[in-house]
Design an enzyme around this catalytic site. Structure first.
Site, PDB file in Angstrom:
ATOM      1  N   SER A 173      34.228  17.099 -40.317  1.00 56.53           N
ATOM      2  CA  SER A 173      35.343  15.946 -40.404  1.00 56.53           C
ATOM      3  C   SER A 173      35.062  14.841 -39.715  1.00 56.53           C
ATOM      4  O   SER A 173      34.060  14.719 -38.758  1.00 56.53           O
ATOM      5  CB  SER A 173      36.496  16.633 -39.577  1.00 56.53           C
ATOM      6  OG  SER A 173      37.600  15.723 -39.403  1.00 56.53           O
ATOM      7  N   TYR A 190      37.325   9.303 -43.253  1.00 55.00           N
ATOM      8  CA  TYR A 190      38.592   8.425 -43.266  1.00 55.00           C
ATOM      9  C   TYR A 190      38.373   7.163 -43.167  1.00 55.00           C
ATOM     10  O   TYR A 190      37.490   6.998 -42.514  1.00 55.00           O
ATOM     11  CB  TYR A 190      39.275   9.018 -41.890  1.00 55.00           C
ATOM     12  CG  TYR A 190      40.378  10.312 -41.967  1.00 55.00           C
ATOM     13  CD1 TYR A 190      41.104  10.355 -43.120  1.00 55.00           C
ATOM     14  CD2 TYR A 190      39.905  11.284 -41.213  1.00 55.00           C
ATOM     15  CE1 TYR A 190      41.912  11.674 -43.044  1.00 55.00           C
ATOM     16  CE2 TYR A 190      40.656  12.390 -41.226  1.00 55.00           C
ATOM     17  CZ  TYR A 190      41.404  12.646 -42.246  1.00 55.00           C
ATOM     18  OH  TYR A 190      42.377  13.744 -41.997  1.00 55.00           O
ATOM     19  N   THR A 235      38.695  11.369 -47.812  1.00 53.42           N
ATOM     20  CA  THR A 235      40.114  11.875 -47.909  1.00 53.42           C
ATOM     21  C   THR A 235      40.952  10.553 -48.438  1.00 53.42           C
ATOM     22  O   THR A 235      41.138   9.603 -48.004  1.00 53.42           O
ATOM     23  CB  THR A 235      40.369  12.158 -46.541  1.00 53.42           C
ATOM     24  OG1 THR A 235      39.725  13.305 -46.105  1.00 53.42           O
ATOM     25  CG2 THR A 235      41.948  12.509 -46.488  1.00 53.42           C
ATOM     26  N   LYS A 286      38.972  13.792 -52.013  1.00 51.16           N
ATOM     27  CA  LYS A 286      39.530  14.825 -51.536  1.00 51.16           C
ATOM     28  C   LYS A 286      41.314  14.793 -51.352  1.00 51.16           C
ATOM     29  O   LYS A 286      41.263  13.617 -50.752  1.00 51.16           O
ATOM     30  CB  LYS A 286      39.055  15.474 -50.167  1.00 51.16           C
ATOM     31  CG  LYS A 286      39.731  16.601 -49.412  1.00 51.16           C
ATOM     32  CD  LYS A 286      39.014  17.085 -48.315  1.00 51.16           C
ATOM     33  CE  LYS A 286      39.919  18.189 -47.843  1.00 51.16           C
ATOM     34  NZ  LYS A 286      41.021  17.915 -46.884  1.00 51.16           N
ATOM     35  N   HIS A 311      45.857  18.766 -48.423  1.00 55.48           N
ATOM     36  CA  HIS A 311      45.709  18.504 -46.965  1.00 55.48           C
ATOM     37  C   HIS A 311      46.131  19.500 -46.109  1.00 55.48           C
ATOM     38  O   HIS A 311      46.753  19.427 -44.834  1.00 55.48           O
ATOM     39  CB  HIS A 311      46.276  17.085 -46.401  1.00 55.48           C
ATOM     40  CG  HIS A 311      45.541  16.551 -45.406  1.00 55.48           C
ATOM     41  ND1 HIS A 311      44.738  15.529 -45.542  1.00 55.48           N
ATOM     42  CD2 HIS A 311      45.191  16.983 -43.957  1.00 55.48           C
ATOM     43  CE1 HIS A 311      44.398  14.929 -44.325  1.00 55.48           C
ATOM     44  NE2 HIS A 311      44.309  15.780 -43.599  1.00 55.48           N
TER      45      HIS A 311
END
Length: 374
Positions: free
Chosen positions: A109, A132, A158, A237, A261
């Site tokens: 992440s 992100y 994402t 994603k 998510h």
């Protein structure tokens, strides 16, 4: 429950709940608003039935597959989950070692408590980096370059989080990152107000952080921009519709992860397993589609592959097993899912992933194939 008595993945959650502070457990476990999608991500699997084939020689079963050109031991990979050092002091480093030992892919992440460099230093392994997009594009470019330099093999973008979903447990708990931890990929970068994020009375750290830093203007054109800062393939994603799937292919996505998510964004979206087949059809085989959300059994993995997924990603089982037993816990979760999946293949009459077909499952939208003569 004793750790040596664990017989399935779900049992790790109860141990994690006992061990973790309430704020941390709730952060990992909860979904958005009414948590309907959170339950549905699991329940939808229970409505898909098997149609096993019998009397097939299953003395040899091959679980290996290729993802984005990399050979892995099984179609079960690790999804990005934030701030793993809240679960265990070794956090993402333990997860990286467990994934590597299992011969599968780990996704790190952006909001990890270990940096891309630290994860790379745990040893060899195939790793993807979840991104992100922040308002400060220079920071995004720096982090992506660092991931590429550290040997990460793909960017998982994402796309379902222009702002964070409303997770009421985090609001009640006034969720905040424990003071001994930092978001390592952004450490030392000037994110302006990041270290001085003010808490609105109704918010959690995660929601305030996202509101302050995430770029809400992110759109399809930005995928082209990301392609200018990296040569790595980009997986999207958070895709749930065939319409967005077709646009994603035009935009140059190398793969799609059907994801809601972990039911943490918009409540009352379908379970990912329900959205999967239409997304797969829309790709017409041009790019691979993966599933993320609700996987707790090897049977779930088989169902996802039968409906067209090229593989699955697991999130909560990783953080719960990490909390319960560190690296050994994550290794065991990967092994249990692998063993159950292999068993499901054998009992369905499948010796390799390509032998898993749509005919092996029966969904509620299938018409009965044989109508009995009255």
């Amino acid at each position: 429950m004793k750790k040596d008595m664990i017989t399935n993945v779900t049992e790790y959650e109860a141990i994690a709940k006992e061990k973790l502070p309430k704020m941390v457990y709730d952060f990992y476990a909860s979904g958005a608003e009414d948590q309907w999608t959170l339950k549905e991500n699991r329940n939808a699997f229970s409505r898909i039935l098997f149609q096993p084939r019998i009397l097939i020689d299953v003395s040899k079963i091959d679980l290996t597959t290729t993802v984005m050109g990399f050979k892995i031991s099984m179609p079960i990979m690790i999804a990005p989950t934030a701030m793993q050092k809240m679960a265990h002091p070794e956090g993402e480093l333990a997860t990286a070692r467990a994934a590597s030992a299992a011969g599968t892919i780990m996704t790190l992440s952006s909001t990890a408590t270990s940096s891309v460099e630290e994860v790379a230093s745990t040893g060899p392994g195939i790793r993807f980096f979840q991104l992100y997009v922040l308002k400060d594009r220079n920071v995004v470019a720096q982090v992506v370059r660092r991931a590429e330099k550290a040997g990460f093999k793909a960017i998982t973008l994402t796309v379902d989080s222009p702002i964070l979903g409303r997770r009421e447990a985090d609001i009640k708990n006034r969720f905040t990152l424990p003071p001994n931890l930092v978001l390592k990929n952004f450490e030392g970068l000037d994110l302006g107000k990041l270290n001085k994020i003010t808490f609105q009375t109704s918010d959690s750290f995660a929601a305030s952080y996202a509101a302050e830093l995430y770029d809400r203007s992110l759109n399809w054109k930005d995928i082209k921009w990301i392609q200018t800062i990296t040569s790595l393939p980009i997986l999207l994603k958070g895709v749930l519709t065939p319409e967005d799937t077709m646009i994603a292919i035009q935009a140059g996505a190398a793969g799609i992860i059907v994801s809601n998510h972990g039911a943490r964004q918009l409540d009352y979206v379908p379970a990912t397993i329900m959205a999967l087949e239409e997304v797969v059809k829309a790709t017409q085989g041009r790019i691979p589609v993966f599933l993320d959300g609700g996987i707790r059994r090897g049977t779930d993995v088989f169902k996802a592959l039968a409906l067209g997924a090229a593989g699955v990603f697991i999130g909560r089982p990783v953080v719960f097993s990490l909390a319960a037993d560190g690296e050994a816990g994550v290794r065991k979760v990967l092994q249990m899912l692998r063993d159950e999946f292999e068993l499901t293949m054998a009992l369905s009459g499948c010796r390799s992933l390509k032998e898993i077909t749509r005919d092996h499952v029966l969904t509620e939208w299938d018409r009965p194939r044989f109508s009995p003569k009255l």
